[in-house]
Design a protein around this motif. Structure first.
Motif, PDB file in Angstrom:
ATOM      1  N   LYS A 180       0.820  -1.210   0.000  1.00 22.88           N
ATOM      2  CA  LYS A 180       0.000   0.000   0.000  1.00 22.88           C
ATOM      3  C   LYS A 180       0.857   1.265   0.000  1.00 22.88           C
ATOM      4  O   LYS A 180       0.590   2.203  -0.735  1.00 22.88           O
ATOM      5  N   PRO A 226     -14.964  -1.366  -5.049  1.00 29.49           N
ATOM      6  CA  PRO A 226     -14.374  -0.210  -4.361  1.00 29.49           C
ATOM      7  C   PRO A 226     -13.555  -0.589  -3.126  1.00 29.49           C
ATOM      8  O   PRO A 226     -12.553   0.061  -2.820  1.00 29.49           O
ATOM      9  N   PHE A 227     -13.947  -1.646  -2.457  1.00 31.98           N
ATOM     10  CA  PHE A 227     -13.214  -2.080  -1.269  1.00 31.98           C
ATOM     11  C   PHE A 227     -11.862  -2.683  -1.648  1.00 31.98           C
ATOM     12  O   PHE A 227     -10.854  -2.413  -1.003  1.00 31.98           O
ATOM     13  N   LEU A 237     -10.143  -2.034  -4.371  1.00 30.81           N
ATOM     14  CA  LEU A 237      -9.298  -0.946  -4.858  1.00 30.81           C
ATOM     15  C   LEU A 237      -8.771  -0.077  -3.719  1.00 30.81           C
ATOM     16  O   LEU A 237      -7.797   0.650  -3.896  1.00 30.81           O
ATOM     17  N   GLY A 238      -9.397  -0.166  -2.562  1.00 33.17           N
ATOM     18  CA  GLY A 238      -8.914   0.535  -1.375  1.00 33.17           C
ATOM     19  C   GLY A 238      -7.926  -0.309  -0.576  1.00 33.17           C
ATOM     20  O   GLY A 238      -7.387   0.143   0.428  1.00 33.17           O
ATOM     21  N   GLY A 239      -7.706  -1.556  -0.999  1.00 29.71           N
ATOM     22  CA  GLY A 239      -6.739  -2.418  -0.335  1.00 29.71           C
ATOM     23  C   GLY A 239      -7.332  -3.374   0.673  1.00 29.71           C
ATOM     24  O   GLY A 239      -6.596  -4.077   1.372  1.00 29.71           O
ATOM     25  N   ASP A 261      -1.677   0.716  -5.740  1.00 25.51           N
ATOM     26  CA  ASP A 261      -0.774   0.671  -4.588  1.00 25.51           C
ATOM     27  C   ASP A 261       0.647   1.062  -5.015  1.00 25.51           C
ATOM     28  O   ASP A 261       0.898   1.410  -6.170  1.00 25.51           O
TER      29      ASP A 261
END
Length: 195
Positions: free
Chosen positions: A3, A110-111, A113-115, A186
């Protein structure tokens, strides 16, 4: 895992990989992704120039291919003794190659892509896909590396490893199913080469 990866600060040492070690890496990749033939592996990981191994932190290895103009392009990584996983740029570059894959439903995009790790319902809802289990064995077992696609998308959005078997995911449908190691956007995704 990547990340906040920054190759200028997070990469400590580099070592040229011996031919015997490179054969072992190919064997591990072939075992993890059975659809990859020896010919495809030889094209993806030619003998010359050899791979370069970078140590990133205490437990992470980054395997890079030497570029013609200089610098090293990250192509695979491994955390501790886990599976050797391909980088997303490598998977996008060789999109015709069939790595072991799963597909998450649209709601998980979306989750991921947020890691965030992938929860079991994101793998069992309508639109999600996992390899079919046999009656007496799971198609994917705990610790297997997977490339993660999203419903309706052509290219993958993450790479990770199974935290439970595909059979358990379908049976329990609760909890964390895949630990995401690398995702679009990331630090590793933003790294074109390591100098």
């Amino acid at each position: 895992m990547f990340k906040r990866f920054d190759p200028t600060n997070d990469v400590s040492t580099s070592t040229q990989v011996k031919t015997s070690v490179q054969r072992g890496i190919k064997a591990q990749i072939s075992k993890a992704h059975p659809s990859l033939t020896d010919d495809i592996l030889d094209e993806l990981l030619p003998k010359k120039p050899p791979l370069v191994q970078y140590k990133c932190g205490p437990h992470l290895m980054l395997y890079c291919r030497q570029k013609e103009g200089g610098g090293d392009e990250p192509i695979f990584f491994q955390h501790r003794d886990g599976p050797i996983l391909p980088t997303l740029k490598f998977v996008h570059k060789f999109s015709k190659v069939e790595f072991t894959k799963v597909t998450v439903d649209k709601g998980a995009i979306p989750f991921v892509l947020g890691g965030a790790n992938i929860m079991c319902p994101g793998l069992t809802n309508t639109g999600a896909e996992m390899p079919l289990d046999e009656e007496d064995a799971s198609a994917l077992v705990k610790g297997d590396g997977v490339v993660i696609y999203a419903e309706g998308k052509v290219l993958p959005l993450a790479v990770g490893f199974m935290t439970m078997s595909s059979k358990d995911i379908r049976r329990k449908n609760k909890g964390n199913g895949i630990e995401v190691s690398h995702f679009l956007g990331d630090g590793l995704w933003g790294t074109d080469e390591i100098l």
